[in-house]
Design an enzyme around this catalytic site. Structure first.
Site, PDB file in Angstrom:
ATOM      1  NE  ARG A  20     -10.547  -5.542   0.598  1.00 52.49           N
ATOM      2  CZ  ARG A  20      -9.693  -4.589   0.989  1.00 52.49           C
ATOM      3  NH1 ARG A  20     -10.145  -3.528   1.626  1.00 52.49           N
ATOM      4  NH2 ARG A  20      -8.407  -4.656   0.686  1.00 52.49           N
TER       5      ARG A  20
ATOM      6  CB  CYS B  40     -14.191   0.890   0.412  1.00 51.60           C
ATOM      7  SG  CYS B  40     -13.728   2.624   0.532  1.00 51.60           S
TER       8      CYS B  40
ATOM      9  CD  GLN C  88     -12.954  -2.017  -0.643  1.00 57.00           C
ATOM     10  OE1 GLN C  88     -12.160  -1.880   0.266  1.00 57.00           O
ATOM     11  NE2 GLN C  88     -14.147  -2.541  -0.445  1.00 57.00           N
TER      12      GLN C  88
ATOM     13  NE  ARG D 277      -3.840   0.484   2.017  1.00 58.34           N
ATOM     14  CZ  ARG D 277      -5.064   0.533   2.575  1.00 58.34           C
ATOM     15  NH1 ARG D 277      -5.286   1.320   3.608  1.00 58.34           N
ATOM     16  NH2 ARG D 277      -6.059  -0.172   2.094  1.00 58.34           N
TER      17      ARG D 277
HETATM   18  N1   CP Z   1     -11.252  -0.433   2.690  1.00 61.59           N
HETATM   19  C1   CP Z   1      -9.974  -0.446   3.086  1.00 61.59           C
HETATM   20  O1   CP Z   1      -9.042  -0.626   2.302  1.00 61.59           O
HETATM   21  O2   CP Z   1      -9.819  -0.226   4.421  1.00 61.59           O
HETATM   22  P1   CP Z   1      -8.440  -0.046   5.171  1.00 61.59           P
HETATM   23  O3   CP Z   1      -7.887   1.294   4.812  1.00 61.59           O
HETATM   24  O4   CP Z   1      -8.795  -0.126   6.643  1.00 61.59           O
HETATM   25  O5   CP Z   1      -7.503  -1.136   4.763  1.00 61.59           O
HETATM   26  N1  NVA Z   2      -9.994   6.448  -1.110  1.00 63.94           N
HETATM   27  C1  NVA Z   2      -9.598   6.045   0.211  1.00 63.94           C
HETATM   28  C2  NVA Z   2      -9.803   4.587   0.387  1.00 63.94           C
HETATM   29  C3  NVA Z   2      -9.475   4.057   1.756  1.00 63.94           C
HETATM   30  C4  NVA Z   2      -9.700   2.585   1.877  1.00 63.94           C
HETATM   31  C5  NVA Z   2      -8.150   6.416   0.437  1.00 63.94           C
HETATM   32  O1  NVA Z   2      -7.340   6.225  -0.479  1.00 63.94           O
HETATM   33  O2  NVA Z   2      -7.820   6.913   1.514  1.00 63.94           O
END
Ligand code: CP
Ligand code: NVA
Length: 308
Positions: free
Chosen positions: A295, A267, A136, A106
């Site tokens: 998920r 999400c 997601q 991430r």
């Molecule tokens: N929806 C999602 O990706 O949540 P997190 O940021 O908690 O991983």
């Molecule tokens: N669009 C949001 C999604 C979080 C799961 C972000 O990138 O922060």
């Protein structure tokens, strides 16, 4: 009994990295995992996690998915590893792929994820970048498929920012033949490359609609979806965006314009009273916690395919 099939692509960086057949295979496998129809043994396999941004669902669901498969996870916290000190990605990727069997990342720039994939000899999974959140989208379409039993004639209306979550829904939706409508304020439209790509994949005139009118977007829709207005990394734009997104909250009035059997997705994490009201997220139509659970099941399926 359904067996995990190796995916044509070694990595899962984008919704575009898998074919429609592979998406359905992952969704079917995920349903089997969910119903505990079978267990796949990934003993001795190691998943590395590199998270440059916070996470609850993605991090924990990957950890639990791997543990249920009999494998282990190493959390490579960038602040306590040399990643945070700026070690070149090409070095980190080559070293970590000697230790790990698969790595979920991430981060901010999608190009950094691509750089990891270029140098890693093991599969790289996108656990969210500024451009996409493909894991997601898989969980979202599993949730929709469970509700409506198939994805035929489904209209998904996403109300909010044309962000990473919207981009992956657009691409995955195009592959699956789902009509996706995005309603966002002017200037917050999804990535143009994503829009063009989706139109190339599904050239049906109504397959993708981008509008600035939430009411027309939700009209008759089967799924209403939203996400935060300010994504991680956009904290300094929060005040401005809160103002620009006025009128884009999913509230009971907007829900009433959708199909009577419509479901609500988010999400998560959510800012109640911003992009969605507390009443809507807690209402009978909301499937946000089923979606969060899914998920884990789709990631179990994805890991078993990537490591089979
Ligand atoms: N929806 C999602 O990706 O949540 P997190 O940021 O908690 O991983
Ligand atoms: N669009 C949001 C999604 C979080 C799961 C972000 O990138 O922060």
């Amino acid at each position: 009994m359904l067996k995990p099939k190796k995916l044509a692509n070694n990595n899962f960086l984008s919704s575009l990295d898998i074919t429609i057949e592979e998406i359905f295979h992952i969704l079917d496998l995920a349903e089997n995992f969910k119903n505990q129809d079978f267990n796949i043994e990934l003993k001795n396999k190691v998943l590395g996690l590199i998270f440059d941004k916070s996470s609850t669902r993605t991090r924990v669901s990957f950890q639990v998915a791997m543990s249920r498969l009999g494998g282990t996870t190493i959390d490579l916290n960038p602040t306590t590893s040399q990643i945070g000190r700026g070690e070149p990605i090409k070095d980190t990727a080559r070293v970590l792929s000697k230790y790990c069997d698969v790595i979920a990342i991430r981060t901010f720039n999608h190009s950094d994820l691509e750089e990891y994939a270029k140098w890693s000899t093991k599969p790289i999974i996108n656990a969210l970048t500024d451009l996409e959140h493909p894991c997601q989208a898989l969980a979202d379409f599993l949730t929709i498929k469970e509700e409506f039993h198939n994805l035929k004639n489904i209209v998904l209306a996403f109300i909010g920012d044309g962000n990473n979550v919207a981009n992956s829904l657009i691409l995955c939706g195009a592959l699956l033949g789902v009509e996706v409508r995005i309603a966002c304020p002017k200037g917050y439209e999804p990535n143009p490359f994503v829009i063009n790509k989706a139109k190339e994949i599904n050239n049906n005139k109504n397959a993708l609609i981008i509008t600035n009118d939430p009411n027309s977007a939700v009209s008759g829709a089967n799924v209403l979806y939203t996400d935060v207005w300010s994504s991680m990394g956009e904290e300094n734009q929060k005040k401005e965006k809160d103002k620009d997104f006025e009128g884009f909250t999913i509230d009971t009035k907007l829900v009433a314009k959708a199909d009577k059997d419509a479901i609500i997705l988010h999400c998560l994490p959510a800012y109640r009273s911003k992009e969605i009201t507390d009443e809507v997220i807690e209402c009978k139509k909301s499937r946000v916690f089923e979606q969060a659970e899914n998920r884990m099941h789709v990631q179990q399926a994805l890991l078993s395919c990537l490591l089979s």
